[in-house]
Design a protein around this motif. Structure first.
Motif, PDB file in Angstrom:
ATOM      1  N   ASP A   1       2.974  -5.172  -8.689  1.00  0.00           N
ATOM      2  CA  ASP A   1       2.012  -4.272  -8.199  1.00  0.00           C
ATOM      3  C   ASP A   1       0.826  -4.514  -9.046  1.00  0.00           C
ATOM      4  O   ASP A   1      -0.458  -4.473  -8.559  1.00  0.00           O
TER       5      ASP A   1
ATOM      6  N   GLY B   1       0.477  -3.551  -3.798  1.00  0.00           N
ATOM      7  CA  GLY B   1      -0.587  -3.235  -4.821  1.00  0.00           C
ATOM      8  C   GLY B   1      -1.866  -3.891  -4.868  1.00  0.00           C
ATOM      9  O   GLY B   1      -2.776  -3.845  -5.433  1.00  0.00           O
TER      10      GLY B   1
ATOM     11  N   GLY C   1      -4.311  -3.304  -2.515  1.00  0.00           N
ATOM     12  CA  GLY C   1      -5.296  -2.311  -2.370  1.00  0.00           C
ATOM     13  C   GLY C   1      -5.690  -1.499  -3.530  1.00  0.00           C
ATOM     14  O   GLY C   1      -6.877  -1.418  -3.930  1.00  0.00           O
ATOM     15  N   ASP C   2      -4.653  -1.308  -4.255  1.00  0.00           N
ATOM     16  CA  ASP C   2      -5.128  -0.536  -5.500  1.00  0.00           C
ATOM     17  C   ASP C   2      -5.637  -1.598  -6.584  1.00  0.00           C
ATOM     18  O   ASP C   2      -6.689  -0.982  -7.259  1.00  0.00           O
TER      19      ASP C   2
ATOM     20  N   ILE D   1      11.625   3.522  -6.496  1.00  0.00           N
ATOM     21  CA  ILE D   1      10.967   2.597  -5.384  1.00  0.00           C
ATOM     22  C   ILE D   1      11.784   1.159  -5.404  1.00  0.00           C
ATOM     23  O   ILE D   1      12.043   0.546  -6.501  1.00  0.00           O
TER      24      ILE D   1
ATOM     25  N   ARG E   1       0.736   6.168   4.060  1.00  0.00           N
ATOM     26  CA  ARG E   1       2.191   5.836   4.330  1.00  0.00           C
ATOM     27  C   ARG E   1       3.107   6.567   5.294  1.00  0.00           C
ATOM     28  O   ARG E   1       3.349   7.996   5.136  1.00  0.00           O
TER      29      ARG E   1
ATOM     30  N   ASN F   1      -1.552   2.248 -10.619  1.00  0.00           N
ATOM     31  CA  ASN F   1      -1.985   0.861 -10.455  1.00  0.00           C
ATOM     32  C   ASN F   1      -3.501   0.824 -10.735  1.00  0.00           C
ATOM     33  O   ASN F   1      -3.905  -0.033 -11.433  1.00  0.00           O
TER      34      ASN F   1
ATOM     35  N   MET G   1       6.567   5.756 -10.385  1.00  0.00           N
ATOM     36  CA  MET G   1       8.029   5.863 -10.041  1.00  0.00           C
ATOM     37  C   MET G   1       8.581   4.418 -11.059  1.00  0.00           C
ATOM     38  O   MET G   1       7.966   3.295 -10.958  1.00  0.00           O
TER      39      MET G   1
ATOM     40  N   ALA H   1       6.097   1.412 -10.349  1.00  0.00           N
ATOM     41  CA  ALA H   1       4.934   1.280  -9.469  1.00  0.00           C
ATOM     42  C   ALA H   1       4.509   2.802  -9.254  1.00  0.00           C
ATOM     43  O   ALA H   1       5.047   3.785  -9.046  1.00  0.00           O
ATOM     44  N   GLY H   2       3.002   2.870  -8.685  1.00  0.00           N
ATOM     45  CA  GLY H   2       2.478   3.871  -8.222  1.00  0.00           C
ATOM     46  C   GLY H   2       1.035   3.844  -8.113  1.00  0.00           C
ATOM     47  O   GLY H   2       0.239   3.011  -9.014  1.00  0.00           O
ATOM     48  N   SER H   3       0.632   4.004  -6.784  1.00  0.00           N
ATOM     49  CA  SER H   3      -0.657   3.608  -6.539  1.00  0.00           C
ATOM     50  C   SER H   3      -1.963   4.253  -7.491  1.00  0.00           C
ATOM     51  O   SER H   3      -2.645   3.279  -7.818  1.00  0.00           O
TER      52      SER H   3
ATOM     53  N   ARG I   1      12.421   9.328  -3.716  1.00  0.00           N
ATOM     54  CA  ARG I   1      11.463  10.204  -4.469  1.00  0.00           C
ATOM     55  C   ARG I   1      11.551  11.612  -3.957  1.00  0.00           C
ATOM     56  O   ARG I   1      10.773  12.337  -4.480  1.00  0.00           O
TER      57      ARG I   1
ATOM     58  N   TYR J   1      11.906   4.199  -0.753  1.00  0.00           N
ATOM     59  CA  TYR J   1      11.701   5.203  -1.700  1.00  0.00           C
ATOM     60  C   TYR J   1      12.864   6.087  -1.837  1.00  0.00           C
ATOM     61  O   TYR J   1      13.705   6.296  -1.062  1.00  0.00           O
TER      62      TYR J   1
ATOM     63  N   ASN K   1      -4.773   5.170   1.602  1.00  0.00           N
ATOM     64  CA  ASN K   1      -3.530   4.914   1.582  1.00  0.00           C
ATOM     65  C   ASN K   1      -2.316   5.493   2.387  1.00  0.00           C
ATOM     66  O   ASN K   1      -1.467   6.223   1.824  1.00  0.00           O
TER      67      ASN K   1
HETATM   68  O1  CKP Z   1      -1.626   0.199  -1.011  1.00  0.00           O
HETATM   69  P1  CKP Z   1      -1.131  -0.769  -2.037  1.00  0.00           P
HETATM   70  O2  CKP Z   1      -0.401  -1.633  -1.831  1.00  0.00           O
HETATM   71  O3  CKP Z   1      -2.049  -1.112  -3.218  1.00  0.00           O
HETATM   72  O4  CKP Z   1      -0.003   0.622  -2.783  1.00  0.00           O
HETATM   73  C1  CKP Z   1       0.816   0.057  -3.732  1.00  0.00           C
HETATM   74  C2  CKP Z   1       1.674   1.531  -4.200  1.00  0.00           C
HETATM   75  O5  CKP Z   1       2.431   4.102  -4.767  1.00  0.00           O
HETATM   76  C3  CKP Z   1       2.984   0.907  -4.930  1.00  0.00           C
HETATM   77  O6  CKP Z   1       3.003   0.888  -6.038  1.00  0.00           O
HETATM   78  C4  CKP Z   1       3.874   2.290  -4.226  1.00  0.00           C
HETATM   79  O7  CKP Z   1       4.526   2.674  -5.564  1.00  0.00           O
HETATM   80  C5  CKP Z   1       2.992   3.263  -3.791  1.00  0.00           C
HETATM   81  O8  CKP Z   1       1.832   2.520  -3.266  1.00  0.00           O
HETATM   82  C6  CKP Z   1       3.613   4.271  -2.793  1.00  0.00           C
HETATM   83  O9  CKP Z   1       4.055   5.049  -3.081  1.00  0.00           O
HETATM   84  O10 CKP Z   1       3.686   3.683  -1.768  1.00  0.00           O
END
Ligand code: CKP
Ligand code: MG
Length: 310
Positions: A291, A252, A254-255, A88, A169, A36, A11, A31-33, A104, A102, A167
């Motif tokens: 991130d 970020g 975690g990624d 985001i 959410r 990343n 996103m 951003a996007g896991s 999304r 979000y 991950n």
């Molecule tokens: O687990 P993390 O904090 O490493 O993940 C962060 C990402 O994709 C962030 O970039 C965000 O866009 C997301 O997790 C999400 O969709 O929550």
């Protein structure tokens, strides 16, 4: 040859220094896991490909331009002109605490489907060495979940090693929904990455790591935040403390950790050395804003070995 194949939603990201309702300026990034992780690997010199869908709009162009600039392969990604790129918002509230919102639902990214992942496996030549999937993609809807199922199935056939980051959410789905979707994938997963509080998504067992290994997973890597990380496999258990850095932004992390771990795997490192690289790349993300912006290249990996001025 692709080292890492991953799929998910990326996103446009807006970062404010206070509540959005007060207006002012925002930093704009992406951003996007999963992307990343792809960026983290590309920075370390690996060939990483991201499969995803963006809208035919400026946020989508930002996503594609950024990923291309970071050296991520977009061969198998596509643009869908009938839906917008997701957004985001990160509103900085206190110290390193962000309120994340979000926008999304109905996004182009959630139009990802099984047909998007097959070309990556049908392309002549060696199959990707690694497939990385996360619970986030599975939470986006039936089609994105089927894309993950198909990617995992094709990876199995192709001999590609599969990594799953739970991950979880809460804003996308419940623990029960995540458990129902992710548990059936476990027989096809080689490497599981989860924070300690996410293990309950995958198993009800009192000893989650042992249960996952018995279910056929080769390695279970558990993140304990500031407490470091532990790797469990048939050959034993290894722990590494987190690297001590000033916390700037934990999103970020975690990624970044996964990127270090998978980089170590691609380089053929043993489990303790893989974990070392993972806690190092995770520390880079924690100590920098954004991130993925602060993720290290090869030469920078050694920076944290010596400390300031060392
Ligand atoms: O687990 P993390 O904090 O490493 O993940 C962060 C990402 O994709 C962030 O970039 C965000 O866009 C997301 O997790 C999400 O969709 O929550
Ligand atoms: Mg995570």
């Amino acid at each position: 040859m692709t080292d890492l194949l991953t799929l998910g939603e990326t996103m446009a990201a807006f970062r404010t220094t206070g509540p959005l309702r007060l207006g002012g300026t925002a930093g704009i990034s992406v951003a996007g896991s999963e992307s990343n992780v792809a960026i983290g690997l590309a920075r370390l010199g690996h060939r990483a490909a991201w499969v995803g869908v963006t809208g035919a709009d400026e946020p989508g162009e930002l996503v594609r331009r950024t990923l291309r600039a970071e050296g991520v392969d977009l061969t198998w990604s596509r643009v869908d002109a009938t839906a917008p790129t997701g957004l985001i918002l990160f509103e900085n509230r206190v110290a390193d605490i962000n309120r994340v919102t979000y926008h999304r639902a109905g996004s182009a990214g959630s139009r990802l489907g099984p047909a998007d992942v097959t070309p990556a496996f049908d392309t002549p030549g060696p199959a990707p060495r690694l497939l990385h999937v996360t619970g986030i993609t599975c939470a986006l809807g039936v089609e994105p979940y089927q894309a993950v199922v198909e990617a995992v199935r094709r990876a199995r056939t192709a001999g590609t090693t599969v990594c799953l980051d739970v991950n979880h959410r809460n804003r996308l789905w419940s623990v029960a929904q995540a458990a129902a979707a992710l548990r059936p994938l476990l027989p096809s997963i080689d490497l599981v990455v989860a924070s300690d509080d996410e293990l309950a998504v995958l198993t009800d067992a009192a000893d989650p790591a042992s249960a996952l290994l018995s279910a056929g997973v080769t390695e279970v890597v558990v993140k304990h935040g500031a407490g470091g990380a532990t790797s469990h496999s048939a050959t034993g258990t290894t722990h590494r403390p987190a690297r001590t850095v000033s916390v700037v932004d934990t999103v970020g992390a975690g990624d970044a950790f996964v990127a270090g771990l998978l980089s170590g795997w691609l380089d053929g490192l043993d489990a303790p050395t893989r974990l070392d690289r993972a806690v190092t790349t995770g520390a880079f993300a924690v100590a920098t804003r954004g991130d993925w912006e602060g993720l290290p290249d090869r030469a920078e990996l050694a920076l944290l070995d010596h400390g300031p001025g060392g």
